[in-house]
Design a protein around this motif. Structure first.
Motif, PDB file in Angstrom:
ATOM      1  N   GLN A   1       0.667  -1.213   0.066  1.00  0.00           N
ATOM      2  CA  GLN A   1      -0.046  -0.080  -0.097  1.00  0.00           C
ATOM      3  C   GLN A   1       0.893   1.006  -0.015  1.00  0.00           C
ATOM      4  O   GLN A   1       0.645   2.257  -0.665  1.00  0.00           O
ATOM      5  CB  GLN A   1      -0.891   0.057   1.156  1.00  0.00           C
ATOM      6  CG  GLN A   1      -1.976  -1.098   1.226  1.00  0.00           C
ATOM      7  CD  GLN A   1      -2.966  -0.828   2.200  1.00  0.00           C
ATOM      8  OE1 GLN A   1      -2.802  -0.248   3.193  1.00  0.00           O
ATOM      9  NE2 GLN A   1      -4.105  -1.767   2.293  1.00  0.00           N
ATOM     10  N   ALA A   2       2.019   1.215   0.829  1.00  0.00           N
ATOM     11  CA  ALA A   2       2.805   2.243   0.839  1.00  0.00           C
ATOM     12  C   ALA A   2       3.447   2.732  -0.552  1.00  0.00           C
ATOM     13  O   ALA A   2       3.432   3.874  -1.002  1.00  0.00           O
ATOM     14  CB  ALA A   2       3.872   2.167   1.896  1.00  0.00           C
ATOM     15  N   SER A   3       3.666   1.642  -1.392  1.00  0.00           N
ATOM     16  CA  SER A   3       4.233   1.861  -2.652  1.00  0.00           C
ATOM     17  C   SER A   3       3.158   2.318  -3.618  1.00  0.00           C
ATOM     18  O   SER A   3       3.686   3.131  -4.492  1.00  0.00           O
ATOM     19  CB  SER A   3       4.982   0.494  -3.134  1.00  0.00           C
ATOM     20  OG  SER A   3       5.834   0.187  -2.482  1.00  0.00           O
ATOM     21  N   LEU A   4       2.172   1.745  -3.575  1.00  0.00           N
ATOM     22  CA  LEU A   4       0.898   2.414  -4.280  1.00  0.00           C
ATOM     23  C   LEU A   4       0.619   3.669  -4.024  1.00  0.00           C
ATOM     24  O   LEU A   4       0.363   4.440  -5.024  1.00  0.00           O
ATOM     25  CB  LEU A   4      -0.169   1.411  -4.213  1.00  0.00           C
ATOM     26  CG  LEU A   4      -1.372   1.310  -5.144  1.00  0.00           C
ATOM     27  CD1 LEU A   4      -0.681   0.885  -6.446  1.00  0.00           C
ATOM     28  CD2 LEU A   4      -2.568   0.472  -4.789  1.00  0.00           C
ATOM     29  N   TRP A   5       0.632   4.129  -2.921  1.00  0.00           N
ATOM     30  CA  TRP A   5       0.545   5.884  -2.546  1.00  0.00           C
ATOM     31  C   TRP A   5       1.458   6.486  -3.278  1.00  0.00           C
ATOM     32  O   TRP A   5       1.142   7.619  -3.591  1.00  0.00           O
ATOM     33  CB  TRP A   5       0.350   5.837  -1.195  1.00  0.00           C
ATOM     34  CG  TRP A   5      -1.094   5.460  -0.172  1.00  0.00           C
ATOM     35  CD1 TRP A   5      -2.019   5.303  -0.803  1.00  0.00           C
ATOM     36  CD2 TRP A   5      -0.881   4.876   0.906  1.00  0.00           C
ATOM     37  NE1 TRP A   5      -3.005   4.976  -0.034  1.00  0.00           N
ATOM     38  CE2 TRP A   5      -2.398   4.654   1.308  1.00  0.00           C
ATOM     39  CE3 TRP A   5      -0.236   4.538   1.898  1.00  0.00           C
ATOM     40  CZ2 TRP A   5      -2.991   3.907   2.194  1.00  0.00           C
ATOM     41  CZ3 TRP A   5      -0.663   3.715   3.146  1.00  0.00           C
ATOM     42  CH2 TRP A   5      -1.961   3.337   3.296  1.00  0.00           C
ATOM     43  N   THR A   6       2.619   6.048  -3.104  1.00  0.00           N
ATOM     44  CA  THR A   6       3.786   6.844  -3.846  1.00  0.00           C
ATOM     45  C   THR A   6       3.494   7.033  -5.120  1.00  0.00           C
ATOM     46  O   THR A   6       3.664   8.069  -5.811  1.00  0.00           O
ATOM     47  CB  THR A   6       5.121   6.153  -3.585  1.00  0.00           C
ATOM     48  OG1 THR A   6       5.464   6.198  -2.332  1.00  0.00           O
ATOM     49  CG2 THR A   6       6.100   6.669  -4.152  1.00  0.00           C
ATOM     50  N   ALA A   7       3.151   5.775  -5.937  1.00  0.00           N
ATOM     51  CA  ALA A   7       2.834   5.842  -7.227  1.00  0.00           C
ATOM     52  C   ALA A   7       1.904   6.788  -7.563  1.00  0.00           C
ATOM     53  O   ALA A   7       1.872   7.536  -8.775  1.00  0.00           O
ATOM     54  CB  ALA A   7       2.515   4.346  -7.880  1.00  0.00           C
ATOM     55  N   PHE A   8       0.781   6.804  -6.754  1.00  0.00           N
ATOM     56  CA  PHE A   8      -0.409   7.838  -7.024  1.00  0.00           C
ATOM     57  C   PHE A   8      -0.050   9.076  -7.047  1.00  0.00           C
ATOM     58  O   PHE A   8      -0.238  10.023  -7.704  1.00  0.00           O
ATOM     59  CB  PHE A   8      -1.366   7.606  -5.962  1.00  0.00           C
ATOM     60  CG  PHE A   8      -2.374   6.525  -6.429  1.00  0.00           C
ATOM     61  CD1 PHE A   8      -3.508   6.760  -7.589  1.00  0.00           C
ATOM     62  CD2 PHE A   8      -2.763   5.441  -5.562  1.00  0.00           C
ATOM     63  CE1 PHE A   8      -4.253   5.784  -7.742  1.00  0.00           C
ATOM     64  CE2 PHE A   8      -3.729   4.527  -5.894  1.00  0.00           C
ATOM     65  CZ  PHE A   8      -4.598   4.745  -6.833  1.00  0.00           C
ATOM     66  N   GLU A   9       1.013   9.455  -5.842  1.00  0.00           N
ATOM     67  CA  GLU A   9       1.561  10.793  -5.880  1.00  0.00           C
ATOM     68  C   GLU A   9       2.469  11.386  -6.964  1.00  0.00           C
ATOM     69  O   GLU A   9       2.386  12.431  -7.510  1.00  0.00           O
ATOM     70  CB  GLU A   9       2.562  10.794  -4.432  1.00  0.00           C
ATOM     71  CG  GLU A   9       1.623  10.831  -3.289  1.00  0.00           C
ATOM     72  CD  GLU A   9       2.502  10.528  -2.104  1.00  0.00           C
ATOM     73  OE1 GLU A   9       3.782  10.486  -2.111  1.00  0.00           O
ATOM     74  OE2 GLU A   9       1.927  10.180  -1.016  1.00  0.00           O
ATOM     75  N   VAL A  10       3.210  10.428  -7.722  1.00  0.00           N
ATOM     76  CA  VAL A  10       3.958  10.674  -8.793  1.00  0.00           C
ATOM     77  C   VAL A  10       3.055  10.915  -9.781  1.00  0.00           C
ATOM     78  O   VAL A  10       3.261  11.965 -10.731  1.00  0.00           O
ATOM     79  CB  VAL A  10       4.836   9.479  -8.966  1.00  0.00           C
ATOM     80  CG1 VAL A  10       5.776   9.431 -10.541  1.00  0.00           C
ATOM     81  CG2 VAL A  10       5.921   9.031  -8.080  1.00  0.00           C
ATOM     82  N   ALA A  11       2.115  10.209 -10.138  1.00  0.00           N
ATOM     83  CA  ALA A  11       1.136  10.309 -11.433  1.00  0.00           C
ATOM     84  C   ALA A  11       0.294  11.486 -11.302  1.00  0.00           C
ATOM     85  O   ALA A  11       0.022  12.245 -12.242  1.00  0.00           O
ATOM     86  CB  ALA A  11       0.155   9.054 -11.449  1.00  0.00           C
ATOM     87  N   GLU A  12       0.096  12.123 -10.031  1.00  0.00           N
ATOM     88  CA  GLU A  12      -0.640  13.260  -9.902  1.00  0.00           C
ATOM     89  C   GLU A  12       0.026  14.427  -9.913  1.00  0.00           C
ATOM     90  O   GLU A  12      -0.147  15.707 -10.359  1.00  0.00           O
ATOM     91  CB  GLU A  12      -1.117  13.154  -8.532  1.00  0.00           C
ATOM     92  CG  GLU A  12      -2.455  11.969  -8.144  1.00  0.00           C
ATOM     93  CD  GLU A  12      -2.751  11.979  -6.858  1.00  0.00           C
ATOM     94  OE1 GLU A  12      -3.930  11.348  -6.234  1.00  0.00           O
ATOM     95  OE2 GLU A  12      -1.872  12.316  -5.795  1.00  0.00           O
ATOM     96  N   SER A  13       1.442  14.140  -9.626  1.00  0.00           N
ATOM     97  CA  SER A  13       2.615  15.254  -9.644  1.00  0.00           C
ATOM     98  C   SER A  13       2.961  15.556 -11.155  1.00  0.00           C
ATOM     99  O   SER A  13       3.258  16.660 -11.371  1.00  0.00           O
ATOM    100  CB  SER A  13       3.465  15.275  -8.567  1.00  0.00           C
ATOM    101  OG  SER A  13       2.714  15.304  -7.448  1.00  0.00           O
TER     102      SER A  13
END
Length: 359
Positions: A122-134
């Motif tokens: 889940q932590a890696s998935l949250w990071t991936a979301f943050e990258v895609a949003e930024s």
């Protein structure tokens, strides 16, 4: 808003006869009464709201998916009329999300693995979301940090870190399943991760990449969303190709304006592709046999014994080693364990000689 699509359309031929037409491996409830699909859904608890979870699967499996995941909204089950490889599951799902939410960011996750610990995933998935949003043109792929020179997985070749995101790396090359010697070199270099086949991007970004690479596919999936009654007609015209070949590899070498980057997964990742990998998840008896269901053995060791006939049936063996025995109501498989990766070949013969109803 954030969304997750669980890709659950594979047939799992290498797990025949447990997995078969109408009952693929992701629906088999053999993990303490849970299926791989159910485990994939439960890994998303707290990541996105339940109403933002979709499942892309074969139309023939839709009722089973709904039964196993009663929390899903009926409109969140996308039933493909025919399997057309991973790109088209990804493309159709992106078009659905983009139609609901033009700014939607979507994670494409698989239902083929057992993953622990869940909090690391889940932590890696949250990071991936943050990258895609930024980073609007980011195509984020998840890479499993390897623990061995595995020859059954594809690999990602990592380069420098992405500015502002420690531990997130640009991807410069996708590598197919390597030889043992090559895999050992990958591991020693520290520059390669296993390709998990899971992605995060803005839905609109994925469609934009398709506009550049496969405009016919992009147009078709948009038309399917606008006119669902044309699904069967249009879906069967889509080019059958994987998302890696169609999008990720071309983008990684500069054929589009997409940025391919990878977020590492520091997890125990077991891809349940065949009986050897399934054996790692089963309990072991005193003789080292991996067993599921009621079994009795005499002078037998190193076997994989799977009883799919319930508590009123027993698998009993004498004097066999390193063998595979799988019993189901309509088919029984017996093989040397060393030949277990050839099950796909056998299924083709079964289909030819005794009929598709047994395959």
């Amino acid at each position: 808003m954030r969304y997750v699509v669980i890709m659950a359309g594979g047939s799992g031929t290498r797990l025949w006869p447990l997995s078969r037409q109408g009952r693929p491996k992701q629906l088999l409830e053999i993990f303490d009464g849970h299926s791989l699909l159910r485990l994939a859904y439960e890994r998303l608890d707290g990541v996105v709201p339940p109403e933002n979870i979709l499942v892309c699967t074969g139309r023939a499996y839709a009722e089973d998916v709904a039964r196993q995941l009663p929390e899903l909204l009926p409109g969140n089950i996308l039933g493909e009329p025919e399997g057309r490889d991973s790109l088209n599951a990804v493309a159709w799902s992106a078009a659905v999300v983009a139609d609901r939410d033009p700014d939607g960011v979507v994670a494409m996750v698989t239902a083929d693995q057992v993953i622990t610990p869940v909090d690391e995933f889940q932590a890696s998935l949250w990071t991936a979301f943050e990258v895609a949003e930024s980073v609007p043109n980011a195509l984020v792929t998840l890479g499993v940090v390897p623990t061995s020179p595995h020859v059954g997985y594809g690999y990602l070749h990592r380069a420098e870190e992405l500015d502002g995101f420690p531990g997130v790396h640009r991807v410069v090359e996708f590598k197919e399943k390597p030889t043992r010697e090559v895999a050992e070199g990958y591991l020693a270099s520290g520059e390669y991760w296993w390709n998990a086949g899971m992605f995060v991007w803005r839905a609109a970004t994925l469609l934009d990449q398709l506009d550049q690479l496969l405009p016919e596919t992009a147009a078709a999936v948009r038309e399917i969303v606008a006119h669902p009654e044309r699904l069967d007609e249009l879906f069967l015209t889509l080019e059958k190709i994987s998302v890696d070949y169609a999008v990720m590899e071309p983008a990684s070498v500069g054929r589009t304006d997409g940025q391919v980057v990878s977020v590492g997964l520091h997890i125990d990742w077991k891809d349940v592709g065949g009986y050897l990998s399934l054996a790692d998840l089963l309990s072991r008896d005193d003789a080292g046999n991996a067993v599921d269901g009621r079994t009795v053995t005499l002078d037998s060791s190193g076997c994989v014994l799977v009883n799919g006939l319930g508590p009123d049936h027993v698998i009993a063996t004498i004097g066999i080693t390193d063998s595979l025995v799988v019993a189901t109501p309509s088919a029984t498989l017996v093989a040397r364990l060393a030949d277990s990766e050839r099950v796909k070949e056998l299924v083709a013969l079964v289909r030819t000689h005794v009929g598709a109803e047994f395959a």
